[in-house]
Motif scaffolding. Structure first.
Motif, PDB file in Angstrom:
ATOM      1  N   THR A 214       0.894  -0.723  -0.216  1.00  0.00           N
ATOM      2  CA  THR A 214      -0.347   0.314  -0.373  1.00  0.00           C
ATOM      3  C   THR A 214       0.850   1.244   0.468  1.00  0.00           C
ATOM      4  O   THR A 214       0.592   2.479  -0.886  1.00  0.00           O
ATOM      5  CB  THR A 214      -0.574   0.102   1.338  1.00  0.00           C
ATOM      6  N   ALA A 215       1.653   1.310   0.703  1.00  0.00           N
ATOM      7  CA  ALA A 215       3.220   2.663   0.683  1.00  0.00           C
ATOM      8  C   ALA A 215       3.124   2.886  -0.622  1.00  0.00           C
ATOM      9  O   ALA A 215       4.157   3.895  -0.518  1.00  0.00           O
ATOM     10  CB  ALA A 215       3.549   2.472   1.800  1.00  0.00           C
ATOM     11  N   GLU A 216       3.399   1.933  -1.616  1.00  0.00           N
ATOM     12  CA  GLU A 216       4.203   2.377  -2.533  1.00  0.00           C
ATOM     13  C   GLU A 216       3.105   2.838  -3.698  1.00  0.00           C
ATOM     14  O   GLU A 216       3.994   3.559  -4.995  1.00  0.00           O
ATOM     15  CB  GLU A 216       5.045   0.789  -3.563  1.00  0.00           C
ATOM     16  N   VAL A 217       1.596   2.848  -3.257  1.00  0.00           N
ATOM     17  CA  VAL A 217       1.112   3.306  -4.385  1.00  0.00           C
ATOM     18  C   VAL A 217       1.486   4.702  -4.163  1.00  0.00           C
ATOM     19  O   VAL A 217       1.354   6.170  -3.136  1.00  0.00           O
ATOM     20  CB  VAL A 217      -0.743   3.347  -4.527  1.00  0.00           C
ATOM     21  N   PRO A 218       1.692   5.771  -5.825  1.00  0.00           N
ATOM     22  CA  PRO A 218       2.271   7.330  -5.437  1.00  0.00           C
ATOM     23  C   PRO A 218       0.302   7.852  -4.676  1.00  0.00           C
ATOM     24  O   PRO A 218      -0.799   7.867  -5.182  1.00  0.00           O
ATOM     25  CB  PRO A 218       1.799   7.427  -7.315  1.00  0.00           C
ATOM     26  N   ALA A 219       0.778   9.225  -3.933  1.00  0.00           N
ATOM     27  CA  ALA A 219       0.211  10.009  -3.479  1.00  0.00           C
ATOM     28  C   ALA A 219      -0.520  10.850  -4.912  1.00  0.00           C
ATOM     29  O   ALA A 219       0.117  11.078  -5.767  1.00  0.00           O
ATOM     30  CB  ALA A 219       1.173  10.654  -2.585  1.00  0.00           C
ATOM     31  N   THR A 220      -1.409  11.327  -4.783  1.00  0.00           N
ATOM     32  CA  THR A 220      -2.702  12.122  -5.423  1.00  0.00           C
ATOM     33  C   THR A 220      -2.566  13.134  -5.087  1.00  0.00           C
ATOM     34  O   THR A 220      -3.187  14.193  -5.555  1.00  0.00           O
ATOM     35  CB  THR A 220      -4.323  11.223  -5.874  1.00  0.00           C
ATOM     36  N   CYS A 221      -2.763  13.367  -3.412  1.00  0.00           N
ATOM     37  CA  CYS A 221      -3.626  14.598  -2.889  1.00  0.00           C
ATOM     38  C   CYS A 221      -3.078  15.132  -1.239  1.00  0.00           C
ATOM     39  O   CYS A 221      -2.280  13.938  -0.642  1.00  0.00           O
ATOM     40  CB  CYS A 221      -5.019  14.823  -2.839  1.00  0.00           C
ATOM     41  N   VAL A 222      -3.879  15.393  -0.245  1.00  0.00           N
ATOM     42  CA  VAL A 222      -3.910  15.572   0.902  1.00  0.00           C
ATOM     43  C   VAL A 222      -4.960  14.583   1.700  1.00  0.00           C
ATOM     44  O   VAL A 222      -5.817  15.041   0.945  1.00  0.00           O
ATOM     45  CB  VAL A 222      -3.539  16.520   1.504  1.00  0.00           C
ATOM     46  N   LEU A 223      -4.314  13.757   2.329  1.00  0.00           N
ATOM     47  CA  LEU A 223      -5.558  12.608   2.792  1.00  0.00           C
ATOM     48  C   LEU A 223      -6.030  13.328   4.012  1.00  0.00           C
ATOM     49  O   LEU A 223      -5.421  13.889   4.794  1.00  0.00           O
ATOM     50  CB  LEU A 223      -5.083  11.344   3.162  1.00  0.00           C
ATOM     51  N   HIS A 224      -7.266  13.372   4.729  1.00  0.00           N
ATOM     52  CA  HIS A 224      -7.183  13.244   6.439  1.00  0.00           C
ATOM     53  C   HIS A 224      -6.964  12.362   6.907  1.00  0.00           C
ATOM     54  O   HIS A 224      -6.341  12.210   8.547  1.00  0.00           O
ATOM     55  CB  HIS A 224      -8.777  13.319   6.289  1.00  0.00           C
ATOM     56  N   GLY A 225      -6.990  11.013   6.624  1.00  0.00           N
ATOM     57  CA  GLY A 225      -6.087   9.671   6.691  1.00  0.00           C
ATOM     58  C   GLY A 225      -7.177   9.436   8.193  1.00  0.00           C
ATOM     59  O   GLY A 225      -5.986   7.673   8.435  1.00  0.00           O
ATOM     60  N   GLN A 246      -5.091  14.742  12.939  1.00  0.00           N
ATOM     61  CA  GLN A 246      -3.749  14.162  13.198  1.00  0.00           C
ATOM     62  C   GLN A 246      -2.778  13.820  12.639  1.00  0.00           C
ATOM     63  O   GLN A 246      -1.643  13.504  12.724  1.00  0.00           O
ATOM     64  CB  GLN A 246      -3.983  13.587  15.085  1.00  0.00           C
ATOM     65  N   VAL A 247      -3.121  12.947  11.872  1.00  0.00           N
ATOM     66  CA  VAL A 247      -3.127  11.850  11.159  1.00  0.00           C
ATOM     67  C   VAL A 247      -2.903  12.326   9.642  1.00  0.00           C
ATOM     68  O   VAL A 247      -2.884  11.533   8.363  1.00  0.00           O
ATOM     69  CB  VAL A 247      -2.962  10.095  10.847  1.00  0.00           C
ATOM     70  N   ALA A 248      -2.983  14.106   9.216  1.00  0.00           N
ATOM     71  CA  ALA A 248      -3.504  13.714   7.661  1.00  0.00           C
ATOM     72  C   ALA A 248      -1.625  14.084   6.841  1.00  0.00           C
ATOM     73  O   ALA A 248      -1.087  13.910   7.507  1.00  0.00           O
ATOM     74  CB  ALA A 248      -3.596  15.905   7.664  1.00  0.00           C
ATOM     75  N   GLN A 249      -2.227  13.900   5.998  1.00  0.00           N
ATOM     76  CA  GLN A 249      -0.135  13.213   5.105  1.00  0.00           C
ATOM     77  C   GLN A 249      -0.949  13.178   3.570  1.00  0.00           C
ATOM     78  O   GLN A 249      -2.017  13.362   3.697  1.00  0.00           O
ATOM     79  CB  GLN A 249      -0.367  11.739   5.746  1.00  0.00           C
ATOM     80  N   ARG A 250       0.346  13.272   2.825  1.00  0.00           N
ATOM     81  CA  ARG A 250       0.040  12.923   1.081  1.00  0.00           C
ATOM     82  C   ARG A 250      -0.226  11.435   1.070  1.00  0.00           C
ATOM     83  O   ARG A 250       0.645  10.690   1.866  1.00  0.00           O
ATOM     84  CB  ARG A 250       1.592  13.384   0.529  1.00  0.00           C
ATOM     85  N   GLY A 251      -1.525  10.960   0.299  1.00  0.00           N
ATOM     86  CA  GLY A 251      -1.023   9.782   0.390  1.00  0.00           C
ATOM     87  C   GLY A 251      -2.306  10.098  -0.892  1.00  0.00           C
ATOM     88  O   GLY A 251      -2.454  10.679  -1.885  1.00  0.00           O
ATOM     89  N   HIS A 252      -2.698   8.588  -1.385  1.00  0.00           N
ATOM     90  CA  HIS A 252      -3.682   7.948  -2.802  1.00  0.00           C
ATOM     91  C   HIS A 252      -4.942   8.172  -2.164  1.00  0.00           C
ATOM     92  O   HIS A 252      -5.651   7.551  -1.277  1.00  0.00           O
ATOM     93  CB  HIS A 252      -3.215   7.016  -2.554  1.00  0.00           C
ATOM     94  N   TRP A 253      -5.775   8.651  -3.179  1.00  0.00           N
ATOM     95  CA  TRP A 253      -7.109   9.372  -2.713  1.00  0.00           C
ATOM     96  C   TRP A 253      -8.375   7.869  -2.115  1.00  0.00           C
ATOM     97  O   TRP A 253      -8.929   8.448  -1.202  1.00  0.00           O
ATOM     98  CB  TRP A 253      -7.788   9.905  -3.870  1.00  0.00           C
ATOM     99  N   SER A 254      -7.452   7.190  -2.516  1.00  0.00           N
ATOM    100  CA  SER A 254      -8.577   5.790  -2.275  1.00  0.00           C
ATOM    101  C   SER A 254      -8.642   5.719  -1.039  1.00  0.00           C
ATOM    102  O   SER A 254      -9.026   4.891  -0.062  1.00  0.00           O
ATOM    103  CB  SER A 254      -7.999   4.462  -2.764  1.00  0.00           C
ATOM    104  N   LEU A 255      -7.212   5.441  -0.181  1.00  0.00           N
ATOM    105  CA  LEU A 255      -7.363   4.828   1.281  1.00  0.00           C
ATOM    106  C   LEU A 255      -8.162   6.148   2.076  1.00  0.00           C
ATOM    107  O   LEU A 255      -8.881   5.035   3.618  1.00  0.00           O
ATOM    108  CB  LEU A 255      -5.685   5.930   2.006  1.00  0.00           C
ATOM    109  N   ASP A 256      -8.535   7.090   2.065  1.00  0.00           N
ATOM    110  CA  ASP A 256      -9.518   7.936   2.828  1.00  0.00           C
ATOM    111  C   ASP A 256     -10.761   7.246   1.743  1.00  0.00           C
ATOM    112  O   ASP A 256     -11.831   7.509   3.309  1.00  0.00           O
ATOM    113  CB  ASP A 256      -9.777   9.499   2.413  1.00  0.00           C
ATOM    114  N   VAL A 257     -11.195   7.032   1.188  1.00  0.00           N
ATOM    115  CA  VAL A 257     -12.509   7.011   1.071  1.00  0.00           C
ATOM    116  C   VAL A 257     -12.502   5.304   0.976  1.00  0.00           C
ATOM    117  O   VAL A 257     -14.006   4.933   1.822  1.00  0.00           O
ATOM    118  CB  VAL A 257     -12.770   6.653  -0.442  1.00  0.00           C
ATOM    119  N   SER A 258     -11.965   4.532   0.678  1.00  0.00           N
ATOM    120  CA  SER A 258     -12.272   2.834   1.254  1.00  0.00           C
ATOM    121  C   SER A 258     -12.445   2.626   2.805  1.00  0.00           C
ATOM    122  O   SER A 258     -13.331   2.099   2.997  1.00  0.00           O
ATOM    123  CB  SER A 258     -10.905   2.123   1.043  1.00  0.00           C
ATOM    124  N   TYR A 259     -11.768   3.755   3.570  1.00  0.00           N
ATOM    125  CA  TYR A 259     -11.116   3.273   4.933  1.00  0.00           C
ATOM    126  C   TYR A 259     -12.154   3.918   5.366  1.00  0.00           C
ATOM    127  O   TYR A 259     -13.308   2.918   6.692  1.00  0.00           O
ATOM    128  CB  TYR A 259      -9.834   4.771   5.534  1.00  0.00           C
TER     129      TYR A 259
END
Length: 347
Positions: A214-225, A246-259
């Motif tokens: 999962t960590a290898e997926v390129p970031a697309t935007c800022v996540l709430h996290g 508290q865990v806002a970060q750059r990441g792939h949009w899907s991590l926020d949506v799937s979670y």
């Protein structure tokens, strides 16, 4: 006679007494302007998870003698020698003011980058007529549409993650995975929280491998996290708003949506509506001027995106056991439904 110098202003005091001191507040708060003075600070109740939330009301008297009351909440670490709020303070000061995302208004953000410390003084949600959602009742589908629309506003407003390269927004997936040894993870997975998920999901080595992929997926935007429903609330107009950054970060949009969909919906509702809700999210991205990924790519990434949320609810020792036993099985069901681990190369 030498007049003693006034004490230097501490931007991140670690004691509640200072935070509630009228003189300190008069310097810190943006709602106190020239000619104003704070004439009363009324403490309220407090609560603690990682950080402490201290509610209070200030009464400000203007130059004309008129008075106004402001219900506020201080989020900080008071006397515990630890601070987890640097990212969140930056988010309220540097991220949220430029985005069309509903969140509490911060009236002061104390930041000590060198010391890794933060403090936020924000609107008191309850005092302004808001209502916390909580984690025990699943979202209605229409509420989920609203919350996804807010995530789309965040993601679209930061699309092109290279523009948000600040250290406080560094990706966290790989870092968090490294912080938790396999033995510790296995103990948590074996403590009963994962009793209702398939065996492969109860294996610490498999979870670590899935996190690495999962960590290898390129970031697309800022996540709430951390997009479970306990980090959202309804404002006085009934609209979903986001807090706890508290865990806002750059990441792939899907991590926020799937979670998010994997926790706020019960399993049957997610299975029935996740395609429609993903389409809604993609349309909301487009409404904010971002060209969304094609459907097949978006669906692929969404169905591979549940590992982050599953990991967070594996390691949590803060939330109530009741909430853990709601969220982890829901996320486990999503991982199993979509065969996420084997599709990430984890067997």
């Amino acid at each position: 006679m030498t007049v003693p110098a006034a004490p230097a202003f501490d931007p991140v005091p670690d004691d509640a007494t200072t935070v509630l001191d009228p003189a300190w507040l008069a310097t810190a708060l943006d709602l106190v302007t020239d000619g104003d003075r704070i004439v009363d600070v009324e403490p309220g109740d407090s609560s603690r998870t990682v950080a402490e939330k201290l509610r209070f009301t200030v009464t400000v008297e203007g130059a004309d003698g008129g008075r106004r009351r402001h219900p506020l909440c201080a989020k900080g670490h008071f006397g515990d020698g630890f601070n987890s709020l640097l990212t969140e303070a930056h988010a309220y000061r540097d991220l949220l003011p430029g985005l069309a995302v509903r969140a509490p208004r911060a009236h002061y953000c104390g930041i000590d980058d060198a010391g890794g410390r933060g403090l936020i003084l924000m609107d008191d949600v309850d005092g302004l007529g808001g209502r916390f959602v909580g984690s025990l009742a699943p979202y209605p589908v229409e509420t989920c549409r609203d919350s996804l629309g807010q995530l789309a506003a965040l993601h679209a407003g930061t699309w092109g993650a290279e523009d948000w390269s600040a250290p406080w927004l560094a990706p966290r997936v790989a870092t968090m995975a490294r912080m938790w040894p396999a033995g510790t993870l296995q103990d948590l997975l074996d403590d009963g929280r994962a009793a209702d998920v398939p065996p492969v999901l109860r294996d610490a080595g498999a979870l670590q491998a899935a996190m690495a992929a999962t960590a290898e997926v390129p970031a697309t935007c800022v996540l709430h996290g951390d997009t479970h429903s306990g980090n959202a609330y309804f404002d006085r107009d009934g609209r979903v708003c986001w807090l706890d950054w508290q865990v806002a970060q750059r990441g792939h949009w899907s991590l926020d949506v799937s979670y998010h969909l994997g926790t706020v919906l019960d399993t049957d509702t997610r299975r029935t509506h996740e395609r429609d809700l993903l389409e809604h999210y993609l349309a909301a991205l487009a409404g904010h001027g971002v060209t969304p990924p094609p459907w097949d790519e978006a669906w692929e990434r969404y169905t591979l995106g549940f590992t982050w949320g599953f990991f967070l609810w594996t390691i949590t020792r803060i939330s109530s056991r009741e909430v853990v036993l709601i969220h982890l099985p829901r996320l486990g069901a999503a991982l199993a439904d979509h065969e996420t681990f084997p599709r990430l190369g984890v067997t």
